[in-house]
Design a protein around this motif. Sequence first.
Motif, PDB file in Angstrom:
ATOM      1  N   THR A   3       0.832  -1.139   0.203  1.00  0.00           N
ATOM      2  CA  THR A   3      -0.079   0.033  -0.210  1.00  0.00           C
ATOM      3  C   THR A   3       0.782   1.370   0.086  1.00  0.00           C
ATOM      4  O   THR A   3       0.466   2.346  -0.382  1.00  0.00           O
ATOM      5  CB  THR A   3      -0.895  -0.133   1.018  1.00  0.00           C
ATOM      6  OG1 THR A   3      -0.266  -0.044   2.501  1.00  0.00           O
ATOM      7  CG2 THR A   3      -1.887  -1.133   1.157  1.00  0.00           C
ATOM      8  N   ARG A   4       1.884   1.098   0.441  1.00  0.00           N
ATOM      9  CA  ARG A   4       2.937   2.389   0.750  1.00  0.00           C
ATOM     10  C   ARG A   4       3.304   2.783  -0.785  1.00  0.00           C
ATOM     11  O   ARG A   4       3.595   4.182  -0.975  1.00  0.00           O
ATOM     12  CB  ARG A   4       4.027   2.037   1.713  1.00  0.00           C
ATOM     13  CG  ARG A   4       3.792   2.141   3.118  1.00  0.00           C
ATOM     14  CD  ARG A   4       5.007   1.943   3.939  1.00  0.00           C
ATOM     15  NE  ARG A   4       4.749   1.856   5.327  1.00  0.00           N
ATOM     16  CZ  ARG A   4       5.632   1.801   6.476  1.00  0.00           C
ATOM     17  NH1 ARG A   4       7.004   1.730   5.953  1.00  0.00           N
ATOM     18  NH2 ARG A   4       5.224   1.775   7.630  1.00  0.00           N
ATOM     19  N   SER A   5       3.893   1.698  -1.474  1.00  0.00           N
ATOM     20  CA  SER A   5       4.085   2.114  -2.825  1.00  0.00           C
ATOM     21  C   SER A   5       3.196   2.633  -3.769  1.00  0.00           C
ATOM     22  O   SER A   5       3.139   3.535  -4.606  1.00  0.00           O
ATOM     23  CB  SER A   5       4.929   0.784  -3.572  1.00  0.00           C
ATOM     24  OG  SER A   5       3.812  -0.094  -3.801  1.00  0.00           O
ATOM     25  N   LEU A   9       2.921   6.062  -5.660  1.00  0.00           N
ATOM     26  CA  LEU A   9       2.430   6.302  -7.109  1.00  0.00           C
ATOM     27  C   LEU A   9       1.239   7.212  -7.227  1.00  0.00           C
ATOM     28  O   LEU A   9       1.320   8.017  -8.010  1.00  0.00           O
ATOM     29  CB  LEU A   9       2.120   4.805  -7.517  1.00  0.00           C
ATOM     30  CG  LEU A   9       1.665   4.816  -8.870  1.00  0.00           C
ATOM     31  CD1 LEU A   9       2.952   5.327  -9.747  1.00  0.00           C
ATOM     32  CD2 LEU A   9       1.485   3.404  -9.365  1.00  0.00           C
ATOM     33  N   GLY A  10       0.325   7.275  -6.316  1.00  0.00           N
ATOM     34  CA  GLY A  10      -0.762   8.071  -6.236  1.00  0.00           C
ATOM     35  C   GLY A  10      -0.177   9.576  -6.194  1.00  0.00           C
ATOM     36  O   GLY A  10      -0.888  10.426  -6.732  1.00  0.00           O
ATOM     37  N   ALA A  14      -0.664  12.642  -8.415  1.00  0.00           N
ATOM     38  CA  ALA A  14      -1.567  14.023  -8.178  1.00  0.00           C
ATOM     39  C   ALA A  14      -0.637  15.148  -8.514  1.00  0.00           C
ATOM     40  O   ALA A  14      -0.898  16.268  -8.728  1.00  0.00           O
ATOM     41  CB  ALA A  14      -1.875  13.887  -6.720  1.00  0.00           C
ATOM     42  N   GLU A  15       0.730  14.998  -7.867  1.00  0.00           N
ATOM     43  CA  GLU A  15       1.788  16.135  -8.042  1.00  0.00           C
ATOM     44  C   GLU A  15       2.065  16.399  -9.372  1.00  0.00           C
ATOM     45  O   GLU A  15       1.898  17.629  -9.706  1.00  0.00           O
ATOM     46  CB  GLU A  15       2.801  15.601  -7.409  1.00  0.00           C
ATOM     47  CG  GLU A  15       3.924  16.942  -7.098  1.00  0.00           C
ATOM     48  CD  GLU A  15       5.255  16.700  -6.315  1.00  0.00           C
ATOM     49  OE1 GLU A  15       6.136  17.107  -6.613  1.00  0.00           O
ATOM     50  OE2 GLU A  15       5.189  15.635  -5.554  1.00  0.00           O
ATOM     51  N   LEU A  16       2.285  15.419 -10.386  1.00  0.00           N
ATOM     52  CA  LEU A  16       2.581  15.765 -11.706  1.00  0.00           C
ATOM     53  C   LEU A  16       1.054  16.491 -12.224  1.00  0.00           C
ATOM     54  O   LEU A  16       1.362  17.236 -13.275  1.00  0.00           O
ATOM     55  CB  LEU A  16       2.737  14.567 -12.612  1.00  0.00           C
ATOM     56  CG  LEU A  16       3.181  14.765 -13.885  1.00  0.00           C
ATOM     57  CD1 LEU A  16       4.263  15.841 -14.165  1.00  0.00           C
ATOM     58  CD2 LEU A  16       3.627  13.325 -14.568  1.00  0.00           C
ATOM     59  N   LEU A 405       4.316  22.945  -5.152  1.00  0.00           N
ATOM     60  CA  LEU A 405       3.466  22.008  -5.684  1.00  0.00           C
ATOM     61  C   LEU A 405       3.673  20.586  -4.917  1.00  0.00           C
ATOM     62  O   LEU A 405       4.718  20.235  -4.900  1.00  0.00           O
ATOM     63  CB  LEU A 405       3.389  21.761  -7.159  1.00  0.00           C
ATOM     64  CG  LEU A 405       2.780  23.005  -7.752  1.00  0.00           C
ATOM     65  CD1 LEU A 405       2.875  22.811  -9.294  1.00  0.00           C
ATOM     66  CD2 LEU A 405       1.369  23.443  -7.500  1.00  0.00           C
ATOM     67  N   ASN A 406       2.561  20.002  -4.485  1.00  0.00           N
ATOM     68  CA  ASN A 406       2.560  18.722  -3.846  1.00  0.00           C
ATOM     69  C   ASN A 406       1.598  18.030  -4.063  1.00  0.00           C
ATOM     70  O   ASN A 406       0.500  18.315  -4.873  1.00  0.00           O
ATOM     71  CB  ASN A 406       3.152  18.524  -2.505  1.00  0.00           C
ATOM     72  CG  ASN A 406       1.928  19.382  -1.613  1.00  0.00           C
ATOM     73  OD1 ASN A 406       0.943  19.127  -1.691  1.00  0.00           O
ATOM     74  ND2 ASN A 406       2.500  20.536  -0.766  1.00  0.00           N
TER      75      ASN A 406
END
Length: 433
Positions: A3-5, A9-10, A14-16, A405-406
């Motif tokens: 779940t951490r990876s 990834l999520g 979102a940041e991109l 941005l994050n």
Amino acid sequence: MDTRSLDRLGDEIAELSAHLDAATARLLELIREFDAREGWNTGFRSCAAWLSWRVGLDLGAARERVRVARALGTLPRLAQALARGELSYAKVRALTRVATPETEERLVAVGRAGTADHVERIVRGWRRVDRIAEAREEARRHQSRALHVYQDEDGMVILRGRLAPEVGAVLVQALTAARETLYRQARAKGAGASPADVSAEPPPLAQQQADALALVAETALQHGLDPGAPGERYQVVVHVDAPALADPDQPGQSVLDDGTHVSAETSRRLACDASRVVMRHGLDGRVVEVAARTRTIPPALRRALHHRDRGCRFPGCGLRFGQGHHIRHWAQGGPTTLSNLALLCRRHHRAVHEEGYQLDRQPDGELRFRRPDGRPLPEVPPPLEVLGDPIKILQAQHDAEGVGLNARTATPGWLGERLDVGWAIDVLHPLAR
């Protein structure tokens, strides 16, 4: 399952996405400046048509980019929220359909609080209120239309009225045309009169308008209020000498039926795809022979032309309906054959004839367009090469501009509660109550 990876990834997605939205704000700013300075006016019909050709956007998406870019010019809060990655382009695109400088602040809050679906639903509700208010205003204006005609004590007729905007526009156009007709008649009459018989100054505008209205009324009664057959109503007659038609640099007349001068190149454009009548004049200027009217492009050949070209062939256009253009003009011996014809819309037919754009057919049958300065105008421009990792370039650019941005930048404040669109519109829309 890691779940951490997946969370990382999520977050990266979102940041991109926030980076892309911030870059989109800059893109829209550039489009707005390019549009305002008419950088697209190099043979293209609009900024959207240029974007479709140069960037490869679908024409509908290009039009929407231009619309949003123009709207953000007067909506600084929305523009800033997009530039900071706080609102997605999808939300901003929806909000610009209804936002005004007066309502912008509350609608930015709506965008921050809700999802894209919430924003779309609120915008639809907002537009319903706008349409209802607009319909009420339109009905009120329609009911207030009136024209009062009455006689004054001295026998003069007084007019006072209120007309619908579109009816008023027609009346203004008619009065303008009538004033121009009267002006031409006065000039023609004054040309043969002595200076003492001609008034030094034209009458005031108000008197010109009165004379123009009389001419409009007389013309309508003379024609029995019948606008005439469509074919005759829209017919334009041009008289042009054969040498000037074959070569615009040669001397010769090129005038409309009312005597208005037009350029020889304009005559060549009009003659490309029109009926023509050849008249032979004697030495004294009188007509001694008139040939039968002929069509430049026969119907069967025109159908084949439309079937082959499927719209205007000018790069980036593709407008479905167009005019047949002789690549080598028939006045210069060019044949009226499919290989010597190309379909061009009215705008680009003028560009090729009067604005210096060049068109020829290559040995392989492909068309080649050139700008007035001789540079090629390709059907599809080559893409620009991006040197380096585009994501790192984008992130470095935003870091340099101080845009932090994050993964949480664009996260809405929604906590899962049900959206009551009616209540939201009642609270937000200034006309809802």
